[in-house]
Enzyme design. Structure first.
Site, short mmCIF file in Angstrom:
data_model
loop_
_atom_site.label_atom_id
_atom_site.label_comp_id
_atom_site.label_asym_id
_atom_site.label_seq_id
_atom_site.Cartn_x
_atom_site.Cartn_y
_atom_site.Cartn_z
N ASP A 179 41.86 41.39 25.08
CA ASP A 179 42.72 39.87 25.98
C ASP A 179 43.84 41.63 26.02
O ASP A 179 44.83 41.04 26.83
CB ASP A 179 43.89 39.34 25.50
CG ASP A 179 42.18 38.21 25.31
OD1 ASP A 179 41.64 38.56 26.05
OD2 ASP A 179 42.50 37.01 24.96
N ARG A 307 31.32 32.05 46.00
CA ARG A 307 31.10 31.90 44.54
C ARG A 307 31.43 31.63 43.03
O ARG A 307 32.73 32.47 43.55
CB ARG A 307 29.40 32.25 44.67
CG ARG A 307 28.89 32.60 45.54
CD ARG A 307 28.15 31.03 45.82
NE ARG A 307 27.52 30.84 46.90
CZ ARG A 307 25.73 30.83 47.41
NH1 ARG A 307 25.41 31.51 46.35
NH2 ARG A 307 25.79 31.09 49.09
#
Ligand code: ADP
Length: 767
Positions: A179, A307
């Site tokens: 991260d 999507r």
């Protein structure tokens, strides 16, 4: 008690690519310094459980034959780890010593058992590799250590002499987290690889999205940190991004704002729409914004067939990037330097990287600052969270918001519009297009006219210059090569007169040269001839873009990272092809007379030896290297790897080295030469090159525009040193470069070079 210093190494919490390289560096650097190293398997759980390890303890004599990779024990434990057990792991994702989330270690009883097990093994130095949880646990353990030992003595679990022999536990932490959420390091181990996975995925999704004119919402990791989402969005030229630190602020109606931007994009002719969302995104009231919610909004308001792709653990996986391998290696070696000191630092330290330099910071301060950002986000203090992230993160957000627009802002009338020309020079370097796109869009957005020059100075001489519009650079963020066209043309003779005429004819107020050595030289020529040609009295700037990384002032040129990754991918494959065949590969890499690519690819692939021009090898060196190789192969080595810069030596070149090694080593190993050639220069730019290109282009453009206001505008080249962008006057260039060998006189990476050798060759005798 034992005479040798004994240290334990563990990986804990979420795994991240590069952990193996860190473990390898810690193990090997410590063994090379004469210490003993214990692997603690399965993170803190191994420390808590201790006990018998199902694998036999490796021999402490490290020149023992190596019979292949030792498999991971299936349980948590502590055992000595040898030089050879960390062979062949640089290119592997995950961690070979296992990681776990240990609930037991969170209890005092668990930590008491952990202390007992460490004392039994005689370990009082620990390198902990993990995220903020891991480092918090390490700090707590260290603080409790004297008390824990006292209790263990009282309970009769250890002897008083044992407690007295290990009064303190020394700890050094390395941050591994995809991260990039840890204070104290510009980058954490694994982040760059995760960005690779994200850009690969989004680049792939973009092509299918464009075919069907579809919208994709791509969810990336980052509960409290939007680094991956933001940098992923910049790198892929996405159309919208959501990050935890900066919820859309338009009175809560982020839906309106997002839809209007995306609709404008569609109306401008964009065939695909990509929204990147960090998993921890929220609105300004703190309510989570999920990818499904975004899909729903897009369908309801725009009628889009959206999507959702959740990248999930793909981001953690795969082979670590060159950057992560080298970051981990450098941090691991620095951790060993620190932990093996006779008097280790009284506080636990975090070893991080700031602007390509190793930095040591108090571990707990870093952990606390990391938590402060998370708390600010949880409390809805978003501005504070952004401030805490720092200026470059804020600048990146701002840049993205401009680049993703369907059209430029209306320029403010008080700014004078300038005409800035952009050109590429030298060999194509991946990331050149990204830089041109950023400069063009940001320039137009600031109200200026941006011109593109075809094929470098050739185009400037013959007037192949055209205006570039906002949409003309669409799709350039992600592609390799040079869309503008580039050349190595150096102006000479009448060319200068022609250039002066073209600058005047096209009313050019500034030149932005994005390229390599040829471009620097050409711009320097113009700059030097300002007295003769008044038309050259405009601001000029060289932005470093060359895979060779041989440009003055710039620690890392645009394109270098891509070349390095191209090399390591090829070498990984080459090494794999040779397993069990007793082969030594001599790999020739580019770089002209600059050894950067050779040194860094050698470090990232575990080369035994790297030959660079800067070193000037001798026959005696080569003889010694052959002897070492023969010894290695006689003792079980299966693959040898030598990386050689293309101009390492005029006589002892790769052909010579191959012949010499083949002849001398023919009883024991075979030699193969691999010339990687132009594949090093090709391919789409890596995320780092795309991000760096965007950043440098923006700073460079602003510099030119500022200088254009001045009566005597500067001519400069751009550098990044210690993470800071600098503009260096062109007049200083001759002093900073070695003109004969076309490289900077001072090369920051030079100290790294002996490290690859130290880590690749076992010390002659250990134990
Ligand atoms: P990361 O290190 O990736 O942040 P975690 O937060 O899961 O991952 O922490 C990894 C491990 O570190 C935990 O499973 C636990 O064993 C240990 N740990 C985390 N926080 C603490 C704590 N406050 N006290 C003691 N141990 C902790």
């Amino acid at each position: 008690m034992q005479e040798k210093k004994r240290l334990g190494v563990l990986t804990s919490g979420g795994d991240s690519p590069g952990m193996n390289a860190a473990v390898r560096a810690v193990v090997r650097a410590a063994l090379a310094k004469g210490a003993e190293v214990y692997a603690i398997y399965e993170g803190y759980q191994g420390m808590v459980e201790g006990g018998e390890c199902p694998l036999p303890a490796p021999s402490s004599r490290d020149n023992e034959p190596f019979m292949g990779n030792v498999s991971l024990p299936q349980q948590a434990c502590i055992r000595p780890i040898s030089w050879h057990e960390v062979s062949g792991i640089l290119q592997k994702g995950g961690t070979i010593i296992g990681t776990a989330r240990s609930l037991a270690f969170k209890t005092r009883e668990g930590r008491r058992r952990a202390a007992r097990n460490l004392i039994r093994e005689g370990i009082d130095r620990l390198v902990a590799i993990g995220g903020d949880g891991t480092l918090t646990g390490a700090d707590l353990f260290r603080r409790e250590w004297p008390e824990l030992l006292k209790e263990l003595v009282e309970n009769g679990e250890i002897r008083p002499e044992e407690a007295a022999a290990y009064p303190q536990l020394a700890i050094v932490g390395l941050t591994a987290s995809i991260d990039n959420d840890m204070y104290g390091s510009d980058m954490t181990i694994g982040t760059d690889t995760a960005l690779h996975r994200i850009t690969e995925a989004v680049d792939a999704i973009s092509s299918t999205a464009a075919s069907h004119q579809r919208t994709f919402v791509v969810e990336v990791m980052g509960r409290n940190c939007g680094y991956l989402a933001l940098m992923g969005a910049i790198a892929t030229g996405a159309d919208w991004v959501m990050i935890p630190e900066q919820p859309p602020q338009d009175n809560g109606s982020w839906e309106d704002r997002m839809c209007s931007v995306l609709k404008a994009g569609r109306d401008s002719g964009r065939r695909d729409t990509i929204v990147i969302v960090a998993e921890g995104s929220r609105d300004s009231d703190g309510n989570p914004i999920s990818s499904d919610r975004i899909k729903q909004v897009l369908e309801e308001r725009l009628g889009e067939d959206a999507r959702v792709t959740i990248l999930g653990h793909v981001q953690r996986g795969g082979s670590p990037s060159a950057f992560d391998r080298n970051l981990s290696t450098l941090l691991g070696c620095a951790a060993v330097d620190e932990i093996l000191k006779d008097e280790p630092h009284p506080e636990p330290l975090l070893i991080g990287m700031h602007g390509n330099r190793i930095v040591r910071s108090p571990l707990m301060h870093c952990v606390q600052q990391t938590h402060v950002v998370a708390e600010a986000i949880a409390n809805g203090e978003y501005e504070r969270a952004m401030d805490l992230r720092g200026n470059s993160f804020k600048d990146a957000c701002h840049t993205f918001q401009t680049l993703m627009q369907a059209a430029p802002h209306t320029p403010s009338s008080d700014r004078q519009s300038r005409r800035i020309a952009v050109l590429n020079c030298g060999a194509a370097a991946p990331g050149m297009n990204t830089a041109v796109r950023a400069a063009v869009r940001l320039g137009i957005d600031r109200g200026h006219t941006m011109l593109g020059i075809d094929r470098g100075f050739r185009g400037l001489i013959d007037g192949s210059i055209k205006e570039l519009g906002w949409l003309s650079v669409r799709g350039w963020a992600t592609t390799g090569g040079s869309e503008l066209g580039t050349s190595r043309k150096l102006p000479e003779g009448r060319d200068f007169y022609q250039i002066a005429r073209q600058l005047e004819a096209h009313d050019i107020h500034g030149l932005l040269m994005i390229g390599g050595w040829a471009g620097y030289e050409a711009i320097y020529q113009l700059y030097s001839q300002r007295d003769t040609f008044p038309a050259f009295n405009i601001p000029m700037l060289c932005v470093p873009a060359s895979i060779d990384n041989n440009l003055p002032g710039a620690e890392l040129s645009i394109g270098t990272d891509t070349a390095l990754n191209n090399i390591i991918e090829a070498v990984d494959k080459i090494k794999q092809s040779a397993v069990a065949s007793n082969r030594c590969f001599v790999v020739k890499v580019m770089g002209r007379y600059c050894g950067y690519l050779a040194v860094m690819s050698g470090l990232a692939t575990g080369a035994e030896r790297v030959y660079i021009h800067e070193e000037q090898i001798t026959l005696t060196d080569l003889q010694k290297d052959i002897t070492d190789l023969i010894e290695g192969f006689k003792h079980g080595k299966r693959v040898g790897l030598i990386v050689c810069n293309e101009n390492a030596h005029p006589v002892y070149n790769t052909d010579f080295i191959c012949s010499l090694f083949a002849e001398e080593g023919r009883e024991v190993f075979q030699v193969r030469q691999a010339i990687l050639g132009h594949l090093q220069q090709g391919g789409d730019p890596t995320p780092f090159d795309r991000i760096q290109a965007t950043r440098l282009a923006e700073k460079g453009l602003d510099f030119l525009i500022d200088e254009a206001q001045k009566p005597n505008p500067a001519g400069a080249f751009m550098g990044v040193e210690g993470g800071q962008v600098k503009f260096i006057d062109l007049s200083l260039m001759p002093r900073m470069v070695d003109k004969t060998f076309r490289r900077p006189k001072d090369q920051w990476w030079f100290d790294i070079w002996p490290m690859s050798k130290m880590l690749a060759q076992p010390p002659k005798k250990i134990g």
